[in-house]
Design a protein around this motif. Structure first.
Motif, PDB file in Angstrom:
ATOM      1  N   LEU A   9       0.837  -1.210   0.000  1.00  0.00           N
ATOM      2  CA  LEU A   9       0.000   0.000   0.000  1.00  0.00           C
ATOM      3  C   LEU A   9       0.866   1.252   0.000  1.00  0.00           C
ATOM      4  O   LEU A   9       0.577   2.231  -0.703  1.00  0.00           O
ATOM      5  N   GLU A  10       1.930   1.229   0.801  1.00  0.00           N
ATOM      6  CA  GLU A  10       2.822   2.388   0.861  1.00  0.00           C
ATOM      7  C   GLU A  10       3.466   2.669  -0.491  1.00  0.00           C
ATOM      8  O   GLU A  10       3.666   3.824  -0.872  1.00  0.00           O
ATOM      9  N   LYS A  11       3.795   1.622  -1.227  1.00  0.00           N
ATOM     10  CA  LYS A  11       4.431   1.785  -2.533  1.00  0.00           C
ATOM     11  C   LYS A  11       3.433   2.102  -3.641  1.00  0.00           C
ATOM     12  O   LYS A  11       3.830   2.348  -4.782  1.00  0.00           O
ATOM     13  N   GLY A  12       2.151   2.076  -3.308  1.00  0.00           N
ATOM     14  CA  GLY A  12       1.139   2.334  -4.326  1.00  0.00           C
ATOM     15  C   GLY A  12       0.916   1.168  -5.263  1.00  0.00           C
ATOM     16  O   GLY A  12       0.366   1.336  -6.358  1.00  0.00           O
ATOM     17  N   LEU A  13       1.312  -0.035  -4.862  1.00  0.00           N
ATOM     18  CA  LEU A  13       1.153  -1.207  -5.717  1.00  0.00           C
ATOM     19  C   LEU A  13      -0.256  -1.774  -5.664  1.00  0.00           C
ATOM     20  O   LEU A  13      -0.693  -2.446  -6.603  1.00  0.00           O
ATOM     21  N   ILE A  14      -0.952  -1.537  -4.551  1.00  0.00           N
ATOM     22  CA  ILE A  14      -2.297  -2.077  -4.399  1.00  0.00           C
ATOM     23  C   ILE A  14      -3.183  -1.079  -3.675  1.00  0.00           C
ATOM     24  O   ILE A  14      -2.702  -0.131  -3.040  1.00  0.00           O
ATOM     25  N   VAL A  15      -4.467  -1.316  -3.776  1.00  0.00           N
ATOM     26  CA  VAL A  15      -5.497  -0.775  -2.889  1.00  0.00           C
ATOM     27  C   VAL A  15      -6.305  -1.999  -2.456  1.00  0.00           C
ATOM     28  O   VAL A  15      -6.083  -3.101  -2.981  1.00  0.00           O
ATOM     29  N   PRO A  16      -7.218  -1.885  -1.518  1.00  0.00           N
ATOM     30  CA  PRO A  16      -7.929  -3.085  -1.056  1.00  0.00           C
ATOM     31  C   PRO A  16      -8.596  -3.894  -2.158  1.00  0.00           C
ATOM     32  O   PRO A  16      -8.697  -5.122  -2.065  1.00  0.00           O
ATOM     33  N   VAL A  17      -9.038  -3.247  -3.220  1.00  0.00           N
ATOM     34  CA  VAL A  17      -9.784  -3.944  -4.263  1.00  0.00           C
ATOM     35  C   VAL A  17      -8.879  -4.517  -5.356  1.00  0.00           C
ATOM     36  O   VAL A  17      -9.345  -5.226  -6.250  1.00  0.00           O
ATOM     37  N   THR A  18      -7.594  -4.251  -5.315  1.00  0.00           N
ATOM     38  CA  THR A  18      -6.669  -4.704  -6.363  1.00  0.00           C
ATOM     39  C   THR A  18      -6.713  -6.221  -6.540  1.00  0.00           C
ATOM     40  O   THR A  18      -6.573  -6.966  -5.563  1.00  0.00           O
ATOM     41  N   PRO A  19      -6.884  -6.722  -7.768  1.00  0.00           N
ATOM     42  CA  PRO A  19      -6.901  -8.179  -8.004  1.00  0.00           C
ATOM     43  C   PRO A  19      -5.489  -8.763  -7.876  1.00  0.00           C
ATOM     44  O   PRO A  19      -4.511  -8.183  -8.351  1.00  0.00           O
ATOM     45  N   ILE A  20      -5.407  -9.919  -7.225  1.00  0.00           N
ATOM     46  CA  ILE A  20      -4.144 -10.650  -7.086  1.00  0.00           C
ATOM     47  C   ILE A  20      -4.417 -12.103  -7.449  1.00  0.00           C
ATOM     48  O   ILE A  20      -5.412 -12.681  -7.007  1.00  0.00           O
ATOM     49  N   LEU A  21      -3.533 -12.690  -8.246  1.00  0.00           N
ATOM     50  CA  LEU A  21      -3.718 -14.079  -8.654  1.00  0.00           C
ATOM     51  C   LEU A  21      -3.167 -15.000  -7.573  1.00  0.00           C
ATOM     52  O   LEU A  21      -1.970 -15.035  -7.298  1.00  0.00           O
ATOM     53  N   ASP A  22      -4.057 -15.747  -6.972  1.00  0.00           N
ATOM     54  CA  ASP A  22      -3.692 -16.694  -5.910  1.00  0.00           C
ATOM     55  C   ASP A  22      -3.555 -18.081  -6.523  1.00  0.00           C
ATOM     56  O   ASP A  22      -4.514 -18.844  -6.599  1.00  0.00           O
ATOM     57  N   GLU A  23      -2.349 -18.385  -6.997  1.00  0.00           N
ATOM     58  CA  GLU A  23      -2.084 -19.682  -7.601  1.00  0.00           C
ATOM     59  C   GLU A  23      -0.686 -20.135  -7.210  1.00  0.00           C
ATOM     60  O   GLU A  23       0.158 -19.336  -6.813  1.00  0.00           O
ATOM     61  N   SER A  24      -0.428 -21.424  -7.311  1.00  0.00           N
ATOM     62  CA  SER A  24       0.864 -21.977  -6.932  1.00  0.00           C
ATOM     63  C   SER A  24       1.975 -21.334  -7.745  1.00  0.00           C
ATOM     64  O   SER A  24       1.874 -21.185  -8.965  1.00  0.00           O
ATOM     65  N   VAL A  25       3.042 -20.953  -7.069  1.00  0.00           N
ATOM     66  CA  VAL A  25       4.167 -20.296  -7.726  1.00  0.00           C
ATOM     67  C   VAL A  25       5.412 -20.515  -6.882  1.00  0.00           C
ATOM     68  O   VAL A  25       5.332 -20.711  -5.669  1.00  0.00           O
TER      69      VAL A  25
END
Length: 684
Positions: free
Chosen positions: A377-393
């Motif tokens: 959040l501090e870096k401006g990479l996300i906000v609460p609604v930002t989509p993130i892919l939750d998959e094995s990596v």
């Protein structure tokens, strides 16, 4: 007939004579030197002298005052010092200590040269005083005059003072002072306090067996802790009794009657607040516990005594069992910390009879807001609604897994956090960089060790871990609009004469922005309503954490807060692992909710004026996983409403004809902003 030749004696070589004379001279010089060194009346630069004033302080005790300035005693501090005259204890009690600690106490002159000779070989080999052969008199000196470091200079100083002490005081006076100053663990000093704390009786009523186990403890109060290590304590108790029999201080019959009867302590309850305030006071004053307790300090605290007692009672009554035989009272440690949004620790309860002030544990998922989401959040990479892919990596061979290997696919940052998904947390830490993420977490009160430079930190994989007070403190900053104030039990300390020697200043520092704190609060509010902490319910923000594996859990946490209070609950395994049913989402939440019922209504978490509600285009969000502002004419069903800061607003807008415009091309009249107040206030 020739006379037999006379036999002549072999002459001793001249070199051997010189060597013998030299060795004899060296021995005489050594004896004279030792006599000079050990003679306390001979002043030697750098060596201390006996200070009778320090001995007079043995009768002093610690005074503690609660948040209202009222004196606290009994339940909190366990009467940390109860001075008892030698005539006030049974003879066998004193004999127990003499038998195991200094059997020639009444024969030596303060230093036992027979024992020193026996330990000399070992010390020469180790080049230190590993085996000090300390007498009771020397132990009294060490506890009142000197530090506990094992250096030759300190040891010689100790012996010099001990010899002087023996010249000025009788043996019984020395023994009385010794019995009233020795440490029995759990902030208990002196035989009087130990009798009350462990057996709830005056020292005059101690039995032979009880006396023996108390004498056993002082050799190493941690290793021979009566509650934590009862087997070791009883093993040494039997040794004490054997020594008493050997030196004819008890009969063979008394030994046979007592040795087989082990002692177990079950109902002792040392208040955790006392443990932490003592540790905190020693830290700020840079003193050992012995030094601290001998100076008669007056400690002012933030303690809410009524709340503390209620939580203590709640935890004593708290019992939960498992069908596999797990019992909370026997197999787990439960602790609760209550802190205000200003960092004042008003309650610190639980732990049973264990001192948790120096206990560090892996924080598990409780660290995620501090080391993954707040940095992003501090870096401006996300906000609460930002989509993130939750998959094995995998990250250079490190492949984090979610609980039960449950991957959710594309989810918002809020969903990832409220369900405590591991992979998104590691992704965010990787995106921010480990050093940057650690930097934000350090601003929030965490401390990292050398070697804490891996992505497993996102899941709480710290080398040393953190205290429960530290963990609670990291959430204090979120409750306080992003400003961190280090949590504290102690507000002020005065010496025995009433002079102020320490005063706490609530030094607030900006840890994260107001917007970041608000977004964390918004995300964790959802965690409290329909996430892993859903047992808490509306009106609070909350985060759970669990440390364990498929075989069971070692730690289970929850932190719950509003704009006024932070409540942290920890349940830890005493031995091995707890069942998987004991996790952050279960019993810690149940306990936390009961604690919240004891608190007055807290303030709501603040929303900064810089937060803006924006309508997003639903198709772009779910199909392309992009944050694009919705067209003005979009129907409600085609929009998603979400909060942004002015700096993090969407950079693109969808038009009715399905075109996407960059924000630079957007006329603010056509940009869909829900909060019209920002136009009226001239913000946009």
């Amino acid at each position: 007939m020739k006379k037999p030749a006379k036999k002549t004696a072999k002459k001793t070589p001249r070199s051997l004579k010189i060597l013998s004379i030299a060795l004899a001279s060296l021995c005489i010089a050594a004896v004279l030197f030792c006599a000079l060194i050990m003679e306390p009346m001979v002043k030697i630069y750098g060596f201390e002298r006996l200070d009778a004033g320090k001995l007079s302080k043995i009768q002093r005790t610690l005074s503690v005052y609660d948040g209202e300035g009222l004196p606290v005693s009994g339940d909190l501090i366990m009467d940390n010092k109860i001075y008892v005259p030698l005539s006030g204890i049974p003879k066998y009690t004193a004999d127990a200590f003499i038998s195991i600690e200094d059997t020639r106490f009444y024969q030596h002159v303060g230093t036992d040269y027979y024992r020193i000779a026996g330990a000399g070989v070992s010390n020469l080999k180790s080049h230190s005083f590993k085996e000090g052969a300390s007498t009771i008199t020397q132990q009294l000196v060490k506890n009142t005059h000197l530090s506990g470091e094992k250096k030759m200079r300190r040891k010689i100083n100790e012996m010099r003072i001990a010899v002087d002490l023996e010249r000025r005081y009788t043996k019984n006076e020395i023994l009385e002072m010794y019995l009233n100053v020795i440490y029995f663990g759990s902030n208990v000093y002196g035989i009087g306090a130990a009798a009350k704390a462990y057996f709830n009786k005056p020292a005059s009523e101690l039995t032979l067996n009880e006396s023996a186990i108390l004498a056993a403890v002082i050799n190493n109060p941690s290793n021979y802790n009566l509650v934590v290590n009862p087997e070791k304590a009883n093993e040494r108790r039997r040794l004490v009794l054997a020594q008493m029999r050997k030196f004819k201080r008890i009969s063979a019959t008394e030994y046979e009657e007592n040795a087989p009867v082990d002692i177990y302590i079950e109902d002792v309850f040392f208040d955790q607040y006392a443990n932490f305030l003592v540790a905190e006071a020693c830290e700020v004053l840079d003193l050992t516990k012995n030094e601290f307790f001998s100076r008669g300090y007056k400690i002012s605290t933030y303690l809410d005594r009524t709340l503390q007692k209620k939580i203590n009672r709640l935890l004593l009554d708290c019992r939960f069992e498992n069908k596999n035989g797990f019992k909370s009272r026997e197999d787990a440690i439960i602790a609760v910390v209550v802190m205000t949004a200003e960092g004042d620790i008003i309650a610190n309860a639980g732990g049973g009879n264990r001192d948790l002030s120096g206990v560090y544990r892996q924080p598990g998922s409780l660290i995620k807001p501090a080391i993954s989401f707040a940095p992003a959040l501090e870096k401006g990479l996300i906000v609460p609604v930002t989509p993130i892919l939750d998959e094995s990596v995998a990250f250079d061979g490190y492949a984090p897994k979610n609980y039960k290997d449950r991957n959710l696919g594309w989810v918002s940052a809020t969903v990832a956090l409220k369900h405590s998904q591991n992979i998104p947390a590691v992704k965010l830490t990787d995106m921010c960089g480990i050093e940057y993420s650690k930097g934000v977490a350090e601003k929030l009160g965490y401390k990292f060790e050398k070697g804490d430079d891996h992505l497993a930190l996102a899941l709480g994989g710290m080398k040393k871990g953190a205290k429960l007070t530290q963990i609670a403190g990291s959430y204090q900053a979120f409750a306080n609009g992003g400003e961190f104030i280090r949590g504290a039990h102690v507000t002020a300390i005065r010496d025995g004469d009433g002079t102020l020697v320490y005063k706490r200043e609530r030094a607030a520092r900006r840890a994260v922005s107001e917007e970041t704190a608000y977004f964390i609060n918004e995300m964790l509010s959802e965690c409290a309503t329909d996430g892993t902490a859903k047992r808490i319910g509306k009106g609070y923000a909350a985060k759970t954490g669990t440390v364990g594996n498929n075989e069971g859990n070692s730690d289970a946490y929850v932190v719950v807060y509003d704009g006024s209070y932070i409540v942290a609950v920890w349940i830890g395994a005493k031995y091995g692992l707890m069942p998987n049913t004991v996790n952050g989402a279960t019993y810690p939440c149940v306990i936390a909710k009961k604690v919240l019922e004891l608190l007055p209504a807290g303030a709501k978490l603040k929303k900064p004026d810089s937060i803006i509600a924006v309508d997003l285009d639903k198709d772009e969000y779910y199909k392309n996983h992009k944050l694009v502002a919705a067209p003005r004419a979009a129907y409600k069903k085609d929009k998603i409403n979400a909060n942004f800061s002015i700096q993090s607003m969407p950079k693109e807008r969808a038009l009715d004809n399905n075109f996407i415009l960059k924000m630079n091309d957007i006329d603010f009249d056509n940009f869909i902003i829900v909060d019209e107040k920002f136009f009226n206030n001239g913000i946009l």
